[in-house]
Write an enzyme that holds these catalytic residues in place. Structure first.
Site, PDB file in Angstrom:
ATOM      1  N   TRP A  36      78.543  13.322  51.890  1.00 16.13           N
ATOM      2  CA  TRP A  36      79.841  13.964  51.673  1.00 16.13           C
ATOM      3  C   TRP A  36      80.023  14.218  50.175  1.00 16.13           C
ATOM      4  O   TRP A  36      79.826  13.308  49.364  1.00 16.13           O
ATOM      5  CB  TRP A  36      80.931  13.034  52.209  1.00 16.13           C
ATOM      6  N   ALA A  69      84.576   7.235  58.672  1.00 13.48           N
ATOM      7  CA  ALA A  69      85.725   8.147  58.693  1.00 13.48           C
ATOM      8  C   ALA A  69      85.966   8.772  60.058  1.00 13.48           C
ATOM      9  O   ALA A  69      86.986   9.431  60.261  1.00 13.48           O
ATOM     10  CB  ALA A  69      85.522   9.259  57.664  1.00 13.48           C
ATOM     11  N   LYS A 111      91.210  11.239  60.925  1.00 14.07           N
ATOM     12  CA  LYS A 111      90.620  11.983  62.037  1.00 14.07           C
ATOM     13  C   LYS A 111      90.999  11.396  63.375  1.00 14.07           C
ATOM     14  O   LYS A 111      91.531  12.092  64.253  1.00 14.07           O
ATOM     15  CB  LYS A 111      89.089  12.036  61.903  1.00 14.07           C
ATOM     16  N   ASP A 125      80.982   3.784  54.812  1.00 13.05           N
ATOM     17  CA  ASP A 125      82.111   4.706  54.924  1.00 13.05           C
ATOM     18  C   ASP A 125      82.199   5.147  56.380  1.00 13.05           C
ATOM     19  O   ASP A 125      81.301   5.827  56.882  1.00 13.05           O
ATOM     20  CB  ASP A 125      81.894   5.911  53.998  1.00 13.05           C
TER      21      ASP A 125
END
Length: 394
Positions: free
Chosen positions: A127, A210, A243, A208
């Site tokens: 990302w 997400a 999300k 991470d």
């Protein structure tokens, strides 16, 4: 003073958003921005969020500050969601943050405080905000191999070889699930091998996550992370609610730090609160409170889980439809990876020139590295995209 400022590079994705908005074509397709959209092109407010907001409106009596690390109930709810029973609660320090990006930033600052000479190892690719924040903080950074451009899958052999060379005390940034930008994920067996390598080298995992719930399910998407947290001496975790709860603009995230040495938990917790104080004092609470209400209420949680599963299955159906459509047009299975990837993103494998041709000639917008957002499609636009991909010669 201000005359000394230099123009910063424009964000490529935000540039793409503006180009899409300015495009007068009615049949244009936006596959660029990393936001979930339904078949109507809308990012909906989830039913459970609406219900929780109504309850909160009726019962909330103050807008005073929360604690520096956020509400303990939010920490408990998110630790349970992400880690379940994989580690003891008393071994986890946590702090609410402004979104998952805030959690990443706070994790990096914590690393910088604790070990200023540590190098952060990121996947190639990753990302874009990961390297951007690391560079801004002036931290050392290197890459490990992750994606195989030929197979469009994980270059696991290359990944393990690179991880094996990482010195003790360096930090390895991993994606918990639904790898952004590739959509190619590690299997549980591969997670086990990664853990073995990290245990051997003494490198520290930073995960991470997400997109929990967007890949194979809430529990399945956290399985690898839980293995790491339960087996490594120390693990940092940045989690986002943007999300899976659909509350992008509420900026709701959390940083968790797991340590098998429970005596380190309190000093870590104090440092997380200190960092929050330096950066923004008290974290935002509205989204965190909604998440807490949903996770702590049996009916709300059931409705949220059901709607999240509808979202997940909808994206999976679009992946399968696109792969089948391309198989039919191409006469080969070279696009089968699209059905195997998980989450919102896949990297198509197109050149920047082909991506530009898709935009110019077909009104199809995706990031220059050919990352496409599956959630930007619907069943009617899938055949249009498939034909354009073949026409461009990808």
């Amino acid at each position: 003073m201000l005359s000394n400022l230099k123009q910063q590079p424009a964000d490529k994705i935000l540039q793409l958003v503006q180009m899409y908005r300015d495009d007068p074509r009615s049949d244009k397709i936006d596959l660029g921005v990393g936001v979930y959209k339904n078949a109507e092109g809308v990012t909906p407010v989830m039913r459970a969020i609406k219900a929780a907001e109504k309850q909160l409106w009726e019962t909330e009596t103050t807008k005073s500050y929360t604690g520096l690390a956020g509400e303990p109930a939010y920490q408990d709810a998110m630790i349970s969601l992400v880690l379940s029973s994989s580690v003891a609660r008393e071994n986890v320090a946590a702090a609410a943050t402004p979104g998952g990006t805030g959690a990443v930033r706070q994790a990096l600052e914590l690393i910088q405080m604790a070990s200023p000479d540590a190098t952060i190892w990121i996947s190639n690719p990753t990302w874009p905000n990961h390297p951007s924040i690391i560079k801004y903080l002036g931290m050392k950074m290197r890459e490990y191999r992750y994606f195989d451009n030929d197979s469009r899958g994980v270059d696991f052999e290359g990944m393990l070889a690179d991880l094996a060379q990482i010195p003790a005390g360096d930090v390895v940034l991993l994606h918990g699930c639904c790898h952004n930008p590739t959509g190619a994920n590690l299997t549980n067996a591969q997670w086990a091998e990664v853990i073995a390598v990290l245990q051997e080298t003494g490198a520290i995992p930073f995960i991470d996550i997400a997109y929990q719930g967007f890949g194979d399910g809430l529990e399945e998407d956290a399985a690898g992370l839980r293995m790491v947290a339960s087996e490594m001496p120390q693990t940092l975790i940045a989690a986002s609610c943007s999300k899976n709860f659909g509350i992008y603009r509420e900026r709701t995230g959390i940083l968790m730090v797991v340590t098998q040495d429970a005596s380190l938990r309190d000093v870590t917790q104090g440092n997380l609160a200190f960092l929050n104080r330096q950066n923004y004092s008290f974290p935002p609470d509205h989204g965190a409170r909604l998440v807490t209400m949903i996770l702590d209420d049996k009916a709300l949680r059931a409705d949220w889980s059901a709607e999240l599963e509808e979202v997940r299955l909808g994206m999976l159906a679009l992946r399968e439809q696109l792969a089948k459509e391309l198989q039919k047009l191409a006469g080969s299975d070279r696009f089968a990876f699209l059905a195997q990837h998980r989450g919102m993103f896949s990297r198509l494998g197109a050149t920047p020139e082909q991506v530009e041709t898709l935009r110019r000639d077909h009104g199809i917008y995706m990031v220059g590295d050919s990352r496409l957002n599956i959630a930007g499609l619907n069943k009617n636009s899938v055949p249009i995209l498939a034909k354009a991909i073949i026409d461009v010669g990808i």
